[in-house]
Design a protein around this motif. Structure first.
Motif, PDB file in Angstrom:
ATOM      1  N   ALA A   1       0.682  -1.352  -0.335  1.00 39.44           N
ATOM      2  CA  ALA A   1      -0.234  -0.078   0.590  1.00 39.44           C
ATOM      3  C   ALA A   1       1.093   1.296  -0.101  1.00 39.44           C
ATOM      4  O   ALA A   1       1.358   1.319   0.424  1.00 39.44           O
ATOM      5  CB  ALA A   1      -1.058   0.034   1.062  1.00 39.44           C
ATOM      6  N   SER A   2       1.138   1.730  -0.792  1.00 41.95           N
ATOM      7  CA  SER A   2       1.558   3.343  -1.405  1.00 41.95           C
ATOM      8  C   SER A   2       1.062   4.390  -0.167  1.00 41.95           C
ATOM      9  O   SER A   2       2.351   4.783   0.115  1.00 41.95           O
ATOM     10  CB  SER A   2       1.464   3.478  -2.933  1.00 41.95           C
ATOM     11  OG  SER A   2       0.560   4.324  -2.873  1.00 41.95           O
ATOM     12  N   LYS A   3      -0.035   4.157  -0.078  1.00 43.62           N
ATOM     13  CA  LYS A   3       0.299   5.692   1.036  1.00 43.62           C
ATOM     14  C   LYS A   3       0.308   5.112   2.384  1.00 43.62           C
ATOM     15  O   LYS A   3       0.983   6.282   3.016  1.00 43.62           O
ATOM     16  CB  LYS A   3      -1.448   5.722   1.198  1.00 43.62           C
ATOM     17  CG  LYS A   3      -2.102   4.315   2.134  1.00 43.62           C
ATOM     18  CD  LYS A   3      -3.419   4.665   1.874  1.00 43.62           C
ATOM     19  CE  LYS A   3      -3.840   3.289   3.254  1.00 43.62           C
ATOM     20  NZ  LYS A   3      -3.251   3.315   4.998  1.00 43.62           N
TER      21      LYS A   3
ATOM     22  N   ILE B   1       1.525  -2.433  -5.971  1.00 46.22           N
ATOM     23  CA  ILE B   1       1.374  -1.399  -5.968  1.00 46.22           C
ATOM     24  C   ILE B   1      -0.153  -1.526  -5.755  1.00 46.22           C
ATOM     25  O   ILE B   1      -0.735  -1.744  -6.286  1.00 46.22           O
ATOM     26  CB  ILE B   1       2.212  -0.424  -6.105  1.00 46.22           C
ATOM     27  CG1 ILE B   1       3.668  -0.796  -6.536  1.00 46.22           C
ATOM     28  CG2 ILE B   1       1.816   0.967  -5.247  1.00 46.22           C
ATOM     29  CD1 ILE B   1       3.911   0.095  -6.910  1.00 46.22           C
ATOM     30  N   MET B   2      -0.719  -0.951  -4.514  1.00 48.04           N
ATOM     31  CA  MET B   2      -1.763  -0.339  -4.798  1.00 48.04           C
ATOM     32  C   MET B   2      -1.566   0.975  -3.846  1.00 48.04           C
ATOM     33  O   MET B   2      -1.221   1.143  -3.275  1.00 48.04           O
ATOM     34  CB  MET B   2      -2.304  -1.064  -2.983  1.00 48.04           C
ATOM     35  CG  MET B   2      -4.038  -0.136  -2.856  1.00 48.04           C
ATOM     36  SD  MET B   2      -5.201  -1.147  -1.513  1.00 48.04           S
ATOM     37  CE  MET B   2      -5.338  -2.840  -2.764  1.00 48.04           C
TER      38      MET B   2
ATOM     39  N   GLY C   1      -6.555   1.674  -5.221  1.00 51.53           N
ATOM     40  CA  GLY C   1      -7.437   1.514  -3.461  1.00 51.53           C
ATOM     41  C   GLY C   1      -8.499   2.073  -3.815  1.00 51.53           C
ATOM     42  O   GLY C   1      -9.264   1.436  -2.650  1.00 51.53           O
ATOM     43  N   TYR C   2      -9.111   3.098  -3.955  1.00 47.08           N
ATOM     44  CA  TYR C   2      -9.654   4.282  -3.856  1.00 47.08           C
ATOM     45  C   TYR C   2     -10.566   4.405  -5.335  1.00 47.08           C
ATOM     46  O   TYR C   2      -9.307   4.254  -6.247  1.00 47.08           O
ATOM     47  CB  TYR C   2      -9.609   5.244  -3.120  1.00 47.08           C
ATOM     48  CG  TYR C   2      -9.030   4.810  -1.582  1.00 47.08           C
ATOM     49  CD1 TYR C   2      -9.454   4.354  -1.041  1.00 47.08           C
ATOM     50  CD2 TYR C   2      -7.084   4.685  -2.013  1.00 47.08           C
ATOM     51  CE1 TYR C   2      -8.457   4.500   0.380  1.00 47.08           C
ATOM     52  CE2 TYR C   2      -7.011   4.218  -0.848  1.00 47.08           C
ATOM     53  CZ  TYR C   2      -7.132   4.204   0.227  1.00 47.08           C
ATOM     54  OH  TYR C   2      -6.602   3.941   1.548  1.00 47.08           O
ATOM     55  N   PRO C   3     -12.083   4.500  -5.492  1.00 42.95           N
ATOM     56  CA  PRO C   3     -12.308   5.037  -6.976  1.00 42.95           C
ATOM     57  C   PRO C   3     -11.722   6.243  -6.617  1.00 42.95           C
ATOM     58  O   PRO C   3     -11.415   7.169  -6.257  1.00 42.95           O
ATOM     59  CB  PRO C   3     -13.412   5.639  -6.693  1.00 42.95           C
ATOM     60  CG  PRO C   3     -14.120   4.388  -5.587  1.00 42.95           C
ATOM     61  CD  PRO C   3     -12.195   4.111  -4.571  1.00 42.95           C
ATOM     62  N   THR C   4     -11.296   6.670  -8.618  1.00 47.18           N
ATOM     63  CA  THR C   4     -10.601   8.570  -8.549  1.00 47.18           C
ATOM     64  C   THR C   4     -11.980   9.332  -9.281  1.00 47.18           C
ATOM     65  O   THR C   4     -12.689   8.079 -10.256  1.00 47.18           O
ATOM     66  CB  THR C   4      -9.638   8.653  -9.822  1.00 47.18           C
ATOM     67  OG1 THR C   4      -8.512   9.642 -10.250  1.00 47.18           O
ATOM     68  CG2 THR C   4      -9.880   7.213 -10.774  1.00 47.18           C
TER      69      THR C   4
ATOM     70  N   VAL D   1      -2.699 -10.530  -0.509  1.00 50.05           N
ATOM     71  CA  VAL D   1      -3.074  -9.196   1.039  1.00 50.05           C
ATOM     72  C   VAL D   1      -2.655  -8.079   0.315  1.00 50.05           C
ATOM     73  O   VAL D   1      -1.619  -8.187  -0.188  1.00 50.05           O
ATOM     74  CB  VAL D   1      -3.169 -10.003   2.382  1.00 50.05           C
ATOM     75  CG1 VAL D   1      -3.632 -10.673   2.331  1.00 50.05           C
ATOM     76  CG2 VAL D   1      -0.989 -10.653   2.297  1.00 50.05           C
ATOM     77  N   THR D   2      -3.286  -7.166   1.149  1.00 53.51           N
ATOM     78  CA  THR D   2      -2.123  -5.506   1.264  1.00 53.51           C
ATOM     79  C   THR D   2      -2.032  -5.406   2.447  1.00 53.51           C
ATOM     80  O   THR D   2      -2.084  -5.579   3.438  1.00 53.51           O
ATOM     81  CB  THR D   2      -4.074  -4.907   0.870  1.00 53.51           C
ATOM     82  OG1 THR D   2      -4.189  -4.884  -0.704  1.00 53.51           O
ATOM     83  CG2 THR D   2      -2.526  -3.181   0.997  1.00 53.51           C
ATOM     84  N   ALA D   3      -0.442  -4.729   2.410  1.00 55.95           N
ATOM     85  CA  ALA D   3      -0.279  -4.569   3.767  1.00 55.95           C
ATOM     86  C   ALA D   3       1.247  -2.951   2.886  1.00 55.95           C
ATOM     87  O   ALA D   3       1.758  -3.401   1.812  1.00 55.95           O
ATOM     88  CB  ALA D   3       0.948  -5.141   4.551  1.00 55.95           C
ATOM     89  N   GLY D   4       1.910  -2.303   4.365  1.00 59.61           N
ATOM     90  CA  GLY D   4       2.438  -1.115   3.792  1.00 59.61           C
ATOM     91  C   GLY D   4       3.058  -0.636   4.928  1.00 59.61           C
ATOM     92  O   GLY D   4       3.583   0.028   5.793  1.00 59.61           O
TER      93      GLY D   4
END
Length: 392
Positions: free
Chosen positions: A46-48, A73-74, A95-98, A257-260
């Protein structure tokens, strides 16, 4: 003092605060721990929660393509995703709508970007918006559908407010509609914030996590089956976060799975039982004045994390030990007073080391991070901000 913080302090004595410092051995250890906890399921970063290309490269390799248990990358912004793709990233999931018209137009005009970036959607209005921004009535854009992963107990909603799509039939109908309009539905995502984002602070929290994991596992499987009956086999079934890797990866239907946050390990993750936190990223401030014998005021420090306001969102003094923020002032925009017995021994220019509360947000306050290796050598690397990028 931990060996990590001791190494950072010793290696940055010549750098004037405010400064951010990252321990490379700890970062690498945290990356390996994320892979271990995922149990063979690929981890998407998760890049954020990172906001620094050099750190993304530690997990994903120099070209951001993925290696050693990591996959892609997310991203949190479409302009960010395009920027990363132009720097070599080949697998980027939004990860989210734009609602960025200019970024959508740029994406739609570039076949390579269309191949590398998958947009996140959860409504027909978003499909209309994408096509309108692209200036076409049909466009083969890769889509992932965000599915509500919250827990519902009667009228009680436990979790975050994200997608309106929840039940298998509704998700499948939306996927079928998007497919008929020319979009490529390649995945579904479930972010269970009530598991990943809650520290293990009490028995009721533990019960909520267990109940949510069971409910979601059953519904997630039904959603995937329903969607695949309409659009074919999905490339992506994404779930999880740093706090729920074991739970999400245990479900055989989940492909990644996602992690950051688990790379830096900020203070919000100190009370999780699933893993032992090893903080890698710290920041230091210098003493600028003394308003009282046991109070010193530091320059900068108002790095407050997003989310519900409260004590969990403020930076935490770590060294010298025994310091605390003042209740009536907290961490300030330009100055941060701290009190405690150790404050009496601090002189002008001495530094105080902190941990921040929420992963990548600290990088919005610094143009560079001082990365310290195990031998004490130091390299300054730019954050997104240091590269002149601000994605919101």
């Amino acid at each position: 003092m931990t060996p990590t913080l001791d190494r950072l302090i010793a290696s940055t004595t010549e750098v004037d605060p405010p400064l951010a410092a990252l321990d490379l051995p700890t970062l690498r250890g945290n990356a390996a721990d994320l892979v271990r906890r995922a149990g063979g399921t690929p981890v998407r970063v998760a890049s954020k929660s990172v906001r620094c290309r050099a750190v993304l490269q530690v997990a994903l390799g120099e070209k951001l393509t993925g290696a050693d248990g990591f996959r892609g990358i997310m991203a949190y912004s479409l302009r960010e995703a395009i920027w990363l793709a132009r720097h070599g990233a080949t697998d980027i999931l939004m990860g989210y709508p734009t609602s960025d018209r200019g970024a959508i137009a740029e994406l739609s005009a570039d076949p390579e970007l269309l191949d590398r970036i998958t947009l996140m959607v959860d409504s027909e209005d978003q499909l209309d918006f994408i096509l309108d921004a692209a200036g076409t009535t049909s466009l083969r854009v890769r889509l992932c559908i965000d599915v509500d992963a919250s827990l519902r107990l009667g009228p009680v909603h436990i979790g975050v407010r994200r997608s309106p799509l929840r039940e298998p039939a509704a998700v499948a109908a939306f996927a079928k509609h998007a497919d008929k309009r020319g979009f490529a539905v390649v995945g579904v995502m479930f972010y269970e914030a009530q598991i990943a984002g809650l520290p293990d602070s009490s028995p009721p929290v533990g019960w909520i996590k267990k109940a949510s994991a069971k409910e979601l596992a059953d519904r997630r499987s039904a959603v995937v089956n329903a969607v695949q009956s309409e659009v074919g086999v999905l490339e992506i079934v994404n779930s999880g976060g740093t706090g729920s890797l074991e739970v999400s990866s245990a479900d055989p239907v989940v492909t990644e799975v996602t992690a950051g946050s688990g790379l830096y390990v900020p203070t919000l993750f100190d009370d999780y039982r699933a893993f032992r936190p090893h903080p890698a990223l710290y920041f230091a401030l210098s003493t600028a004045r003394r308003p009282a014998p046991k109070i010193v005021t530091l320059f900068g420090g108002g790095y407050i994390a997003s989310g519900p306001p409260g004590g969990s969102r403020v930076p935490k003094p770590m060294w010298p030990s025994g310091l605390r923020l003042l209740r009536n002032e907290g961490a300030g925009e330009v100055q941060t007073p701290v009190s405690g017995r150790a404050a009496a021994k601090l002189g002008i220019g001495d530094r105080v080391w902190f941990r921040h509360a929420k992963a990548g947000e600290l990088c919005e306050r610094f143009a560079e991070i001082h990365v310290v290796d195990g031998d004490g050598s130091r390299t300054a690397v730019p954050t997104y901000r240091g590269e002149g990028m601000c994605f919101g």
